[in-house]
Design a protein around this motif. Sequence first.
Motif, mmCIF file in Angstrom:
data_model
loop_
_atom_site.group_PDB
_atom_site.id
_atom_site.type_symbol
_atom_site.label_atom_id
_atom_site.label_comp_id
_atom_site.label_asym_id
_atom_site.label_seq_id
_atom_site.Cartn_x
_atom_site.Cartn_y
_atom_site.Cartn_z
ATOM 1 N N LEU A 252 0.828 -1.209 0.000
ATOM 2 C CA LEU A 252 0.000 0.000 0.000
ATOM 3 C C LEU A 252 0.862 1.259 0.000
ATOM 4 N N LYS A 253 1.969 1.238 0.749
ATOM 5 C CA LYS A 253 2.852 2.406 0.780
ATOM 6 C C LYS A 253 3.403 2.732 -0.603
ATOM 7 N N ASN A 254 3.541 1.717 -1.442
ATOM 8 C CA ASN A 254 4.116 1.912 -2.764
ATOM 9 C C ASN A 254 3.060 1.894 -3.865
ATOM 10 N N THR A 255 1.802 2.107 -3.482
ATOM 11 C CA THR A 255 0.715 2.194 -4.458
ATOM 12 C C THR A 255 0.198 3.625 -4.452
ATOM 13 N N PRO A 256 0.397 4.378 -5.534
ATOM 14 C CA PRO A 256 0.017 5.795 -5.527
ATOM 15 C C PRO A 256 -1.496 5.978 -5.526
ATOM 16 N N ARG A 257 -1.933 7.149 -5.129
ATOM 17 C CA ARG A 257 -3.359 7.482 -5.167
ATOM 18 C C ARG A 257 -3.858 7.420 -6.604
ATOM 19 N N GLY A 258 -5.098 6.950 -6.763
ATOM 20 C CA GLY A 258 -5.664 6.817 -8.100
ATOM 21 C C GLY A 258 -5.352 5.492 -8.758
ATOM 22 N N HIS A 259 -4.437 4.704 -8.189
ATOM 23 C CA HIS A 259 -4.118 3.383 -8.750
ATOM 24 C C HIS A 259 -5.323 2.468 -8.574
ATOM 25 N N PRO A 260 -5.657 1.641 -9.584
ATOM 26 C CA PRO A 260 -6.843 0.771 -9.468
ATOM 27 C C PRO A 260 -6.756 -0.245 -8.331
ATOM 28 N N ARG A 262 -5.475 0.450 -5.256
ATOM 29 C CA ARG A 262 -5.298 1.080 -3.942
ATOM 30 C C ARG A 262 -6.478 0.813 -3.003
ATOM 31 N N LEU A 263 -7.706 1.060 -3.470
ATOM 32 C CA LEU A 263 -8.870 0.823 -2.617
ATOM 33 C C LEU A 263 -8.986 -0.646 -2.252
ATOM 34 N N SER A 802 -8.140 5.146 6.240
ATOM 35 C CA SER A 802 -8.413 5.837 4.975
ATOM 36 C C SER A 802 -9.889 6.195 4.846
ATOM 37 N N GLY A 803 -10.566 6.383 5.954
ATOM 38 C CA GLY A 803 -11.987 6.692 5.913
ATOM 39 C C GLY A 803 -12.361 7.784 6.895
ATOM 40 N N HIS A 818 -14.758 7.359 1.880
ATOM 41 C CA HIS A 818 -13.342 7.154 1.586
ATOM 42 C C HIS A 818 -12.645 8.504 1.457
ATOM 43 N N THR A 819 -11.457 8.636 2.050
ATOM 44 C CA THR A 819 -10.758 9.921 2.044
ATOM 45 C C THR A 819 -10.222 10.284 0.663
ATOM 46 N N GLU A 820 -10.031 9.298 -0.211
ATOM 47 C CA GLU A 820 -9.411 9.574 -1.506
ATOM 48 C C GLU A 820 -10.436 9.657 -2.634
ATOM 49 N N THR A 821 -11.340 8.675 -2.715
ATOM 50 C CA THR A 821 -12.332 8.682 -3.785
ATOM 51 C C THR A 821 -13.633 9.366 -3.367
ATOM 52 N N LEU A 822 -13.787 9.665 -2.066
ATOM 53 C CA LEU A 822 -15.002 10.267 -1.493
ATOM 54 C C LEU A 822 -16.214 9.347 -1.646
ATOM 55 N N GLU A 823 -15.963 8.082 -1.872
ATOM 56 C CA GLU A 823 -17.043 7.111 -2.071
ATOM 57 C C GLU A 823 -17.714 6.776 -0.739
#
Length: 1057
Positions: A252-260, A262-263, A802-803, A818-823
Amino acid sequence: MLPSGAWGKRKPRGRRLGWVRSDAQGTMWVRQEGLCHPHPHTVVRCPSSSSSSVSCSGDSEEEDMGLLEVSVTDIKPPAPELGPMPEGLSPQQVVRRHILGSIVQSEGSYVESLKRVLQDYRNPLMEMEPKVLSARKCQVVFFRVKEILHCHSMFQIALSSRVAEWDSTEKIGDLFVASFSKSMVLDVYSDYVNNFTNAMSIIKKACLTKPAFLEFLKRRQVCSPDRVTLYGLMVKPIQRFPQFILLLQDMLKNTPRGHPDRLSLQLALTELETLAEKLNEQKRLADQVAEIQQLTKSVSDRSSLNKLLTSGQRQLLLCETLTETVYGDRGQLIKSKERRVFLLNDMLVCANINFKPANHRGQLEISSLVPLGPKYVVKWNTALPQVQVVEVGQDGGSYDKDNVLIQHAGAKKASAAGQAQNKVYFGPPRLFQELQDLQKDLAVVEQITFLISTLHGTYQNLNMTVAQDWCLALQRLMRVKEEEIHSANKCRLRLLLPGKPDKSGRPISFMVVFITPNPLSKISWVNRLHLAKIGLREENQPGWLCPDEDRKSRAPFWCPILACCVPAFSSRGLSLQLGALVHSPVSCPLLGFSAVSTSLPQGYLWVGGGQEGAGGQVEIFSLNRPSPRTVKSFPLAAPVLCMEYIPEPEEGESGDESHVAAEPPAAVHPTICLGLQDGSILVYGSVDTGTQCLATCRSPGLQPVLCLRHSPFHLFAGLQDGTVAAYPRTSGGVPWDLESPPVCLTVGPAPVRTLLSLEDAVWASCGPRVTVLDATSLQTQQSFEAHQDEAVSVTHMVKAGSGVWMAFSAGSSIRLFHTETLEHLQEINIATRTTFLLPGQKQLCVTSLMICQGLLWVGTDQGVIVLLPVPRLEGIPKITGKGMVSLNGHCGPVAFLAVATSVLAPDILRSDQEEAEGPCAEEDKPDAQAPEPAPASHVGRELTRKKGILLQYRLRSTAHLPGPLLSVREPAPADGSALEHSEEDGSIYEMADDPDVWVRSRPCARDAHRKEICSVAIISGGRGYRNFGSAPGSGGRPAPCGETDSALLIWQVPLTL
């Protein structure tokens, strides 16, 4: 054989992957879509990257019998292998490939270990004639190993397909979710974990009674390539999920935001953490039951202790091997012996450890193959409320020293002379008397020094320099004595226990002294003894119920314990409404060693409130003791609506602050910001209770300040008119620029009810919408609708992992985003968990939210508090477990929930070996690796250390300050002139009494590697106190404050070690 529906009935979507065993070679191969299978009974299907479920099927009626008749140990798919690394990969992609390789290698090794358990141990033992272990015992020992192997064989097959597709998809998180979110996995592992202690007990007994079995285990170990024992192989399932979690955290640390992926990785981390937590809890309960059973075996069946232990009402809180010591009248050690000490929820039991093997050599041989548990012989037991911890140097007013007797026969003989003089020495206590003598001598020398300063003549050996040397020499002796007391305290647990009355009926107590393995153990014992006593109070019996488990009550110690209920404001005449609360964590070094283990988190509570149309008030409570006390209160012009604690910036903590008393630095100290109803923002210093107002300003348009949050660059204020005012950080004594007009950001027409500061963004709620602002540029990034009803407002937001969990102004539901996708990820209805407490109550509203240590605290408008478990790691904080409802609450809405946390000083945990190396070693080698903590050695060694722990006395010493130890003399000037006693030298006495010297010590590089030990308390505020477990009008439990008065309920949890 697993049940037929274990893997679910859903058909796999997308491509299917099948492994088929060939008749000719017994090997497996793969084809996609069209599967040819000479043996229709050996087909196992599993998902590819587009599938989210695993399914097993067959083509005959054998399917109804469960899994098909394929021996899982025969499934040998080709090992998953990554192809050559493509060119042009980013550094993160390269790291992800390496982590995937580690996952593949780790899983392959784990599956091979499970196969070895079955092939090298279980199968030969089942087939052996004559049998050295019966078939029934074999089934118990290897219970669920086959099913665990099947789960991971299926996972390994699916993993192979992911490895083959990695460079095109780079997805693995959903595979973990699909494979380990099933209830079957939890059931199989739970059975294995619960049975593990029993399995090891059978193996141990067979080793002791059947030489052939012992020989079989030794032979198998010698023949194995890695010499791993059967125990070493069978403990691997218990360790498997923590290994998975570490690998996924790295991924997870090496998976950037927006990567399919990551969630999916965050969800996988949540699933694995939840699974590991449940297994850990079951393992803890299983070990607890096993320890109590082992203890019960050592007690006579007819004894009262046996009936207590077998009643099923006892929980084991702590169990450890300690060394009991007995001292003579001169402080010398007479004898010591290891004891097993058991802390139960209502009693303390001490037992002798009894190892009696057939022969010592056999004992060693067996212990190398499987851990051997000892047998116990109970020595004494006593009710917990009668146990008292007595510290070295503690004032003896709480007990009669003349009645303290040593229980051991050897000690009585050795100390007969001491008893004749009505004195019994316990070694270290006399150190405190010696320290007091030194303090008296220092006071006399200080008087002599003052008289010398009045001399008019000049004399060779009678001047201020010599007198100052006398003072510093005594101070050094005091420092050594202080170190000896500290060393005696930090690993010495002294318990005062009730004994049998003497012939005259006078109550007699006796002292037992235990040496703990390390300072951490001592802290743990003192803390748990203290909290276990609080857990026996009526309000904690029970304190929590589980509505999902037929309203089953929870054991007090394994959930927060209600420590006290106090009025929020000292002025009872005014009906003040609570507004906000913050904790200012200021450590108090004058607390004793045990005080830091039993007190609430150190520091101060600031409670703010007021009265509509009238003024406001702030009440400050000190927490440096088991129950809080008011130390200051002051009025304000308007009611307090919100507060924010702003810690000292990290840059300010890195500098050398040892000269802080002589010359106060310009660095920014921690502050507390208050937002008032009249639009005022006040900034107070929080280091002491002087309550000096450092700065003040008015919000734009004099709008009421509803919420305050800070980021590294700004102080944000949410205002009544839908505006967020941002005040920039400054470098002066006041952290924020309140004089210049703030940057105003309009987020909507409704009031900004709550703000949430994340790493690089700030969330602001306005009505049902939430706006995401960039924390640095203050630009609006995006906004989203958190609730479909326009009349509903977002009132609370708390982050975990992450929530973000949100509560609303209407309705009893809370929602997770979700903090990144706002889902929108989850919604929980709180009302379903409180209906049994509030029969007939149809509407419920959430009025406060807070997350602490894996628990989501939810306060309601009915005064009920609900706890829901959430994951603690970087995953999604979904609620998967069963919640608890507190039987202690408020008579009105829960106005706020807050957490108070402080970290124990790392000096407390330093071993004698580290201390003996002294400050020179630390200063010469700041980057040196710290040695492992050594066991506490005997008291009396001269120790040198930079910072001491003060034990319930004021020590006017310069030992903690930089500079030479024995003299204030400087090198002689070149002109040979005599040294005069300067004014600066005389100031060291004032410096020693400056609390800032004690509070702000220099950080030690050696302590940086240590884990922090956190003291945690949770505070709820509301109107009055109510116990929901007592019937109305019963009058059973007296309320600490009136139903209309604002009150604080304070819960404690055991120290996080």
